[in-house]
Design a protein around this motif. Structure first.
Motif, PDB file in Angstrom:
ATOM      1  N   LEU A   1       0.869  -1.178   0.000  1.00 16.72           N
ATOM      2  CA  LEU A   1       0.000   0.000   0.000  1.00 16.72           C
ATOM      3  C   LEU A   1       0.900   1.219   0.000  1.00 16.72           C
ATOM      4  O   LEU A   1       1.998   1.194   0.559  1.00 16.72           O
ATOM      5  CB  LEU A   1      -0.870   0.041   1.258  1.00 16.72           C
ATOM      6  N   PHE A   2       0.431   2.277  -0.618  1.00 18.47           N
ATOM      7  CA  PHE A   2       1.127   3.556  -0.567  1.00 18.47           C
ATOM      8  C   PHE A   2       0.292   4.510   0.267  1.00 18.47           C
ATOM      9  O   PHE A   2      -0.925   4.618   0.072  1.00 18.47           O
ATOM     10  CB  PHE A   2       1.337   4.125  -1.972  1.00 18.47           C
ATOM     11  N   LEU A   3       0.928   5.199   1.202  1.00 21.16           N
ATOM     12  CA  LEU A   3       0.282   6.177   2.065  1.00 21.16           C
ATOM     13  C   LEU A   3       0.984   7.508   1.867  1.00 21.16           C
ATOM     14  O   LEU A   3       2.192   7.623   2.096  1.00 21.16           O
ATOM     15  CB  LEU A   3       0.382   5.742   3.527  1.00 21.16           C
ATOM     16  N   GLN A   4       0.230   8.510   1.410  1.00 26.49           N
ATOM     17  CA  GLN A   4       0.775   9.841   1.225  1.00 26.49           C
ATOM     18  C   GLN A   4       0.190  10.752   2.294  1.00 26.49           C
ATOM     19  O   GLN A   4      -1.041  10.834   2.450  1.00 26.49           O
ATOM     20  CB  GLN A   4       0.427  10.372  -0.162  1.00 26.49           C
ATOM     21  N   LEU A   5       1.063  11.420   3.032  1.00 25.75           N
ATOM     22  CA  LEU A   5       0.656  12.342   4.092  1.00 25.75           C
ATOM     23  C   LEU A   5       1.194  13.732   3.755  1.00 25.75           C
ATOM     24  O   LEU A   5       2.368  13.876   3.407  1.00 25.75           O
ATOM     25  CB  LEU A   5       1.211  11.883   5.446  1.00 25.75           C
ATOM     26  N   ARG A   6       0.323  14.727   3.877  1.00 24.16           N
ATOM     27  CA  ARG A   6       0.718  16.114   3.611  1.00 24.16           C
ATOM     28  C   ARG A   6       0.451  16.961   4.837  1.00 24.16           C
ATOM     29  O   ARG A   6      -0.596  16.858   5.466  1.00 24.16           O
ATOM     30  CB  ARG A   6      -0.077  16.679   2.437  1.00 24.16           C
TER      31      ARG A   6
END
Length: 160
Positions: free
Chosen positions: A100-105
């Motif tokens: 899974l890819f998790l992008q946090l901004r």
């Protein structure tokens, strides 16, 4: 794998920070507490692998790492397709990989992590043993809280 108590469970794992030329292993923990049944806390940093109960992650004086609050439904949906908008996005890798890819901004920047879909799936199954999917609202006692407010059971000193 996931460690459970009566009110919560924790899965310690490693997320991989995707960099421009390399991946960096980051200790992480997925933390669920049934007192906040819709949420999953993701704790990063050295404190993520400490052997502590889920409730201790709420310590405001703990500066051992960074914590993000995610929706349990978002994690569940992210196992099978892209979800999220704004600060948090999650999607599975193509080709049936266990990734899974998790992008946090955040205002200070953004990060993309690679993590195991199997770890997230196992963790979610543990949370659902504590609070079944769809049963979260039953724990919130919204009707009782609303009745207390309507009866005047507030801490408002003006009496209004």
């Amino acid at each position: 794998m996931a460690r459970s108590s009566r009110s919560g469970c924790t899965a310690r794992t490693t997320f991989h920070l995707v960099g421009p030329q390399s991946w960096t292993a980051v200790p992480a923990a997925l933390v669920y507490d049934s007192s906040d049944p819709f949420a999953v806390r993701v704790r990063f940093g050295d404190g993520a692998t400490d052997d502590v109960e889920p409730a201790l992650y709420d310590d405001p004086d703990d500066d051992g790492g960074v914590e993000w609050l995610l929706s349990r439904d978002l994690l569940r949906a992210g196992l099978t397709g892209p979800v999220g908008e704004g600060d948090v996005r999650l999607w599975p890798a193509r080709g049936g990989l266990d990734v899974l890819f998790l992008q946090l901004r955040a205002p200070s920047g953004e990060a993309m992590f690679e993590l195991s879909g199997a770890v997230v799936g196992d963790f979610l199954r543990e949370t659902e043993l504590l609070v079944p999917a769809g049963g979260e609202s039953d724990l919130l006692r919204v009707d009782e809280e609303l009745s207390a407010l309507l009866r005047g059971g507030t801490d408002n000193p003006t009496g209004r």
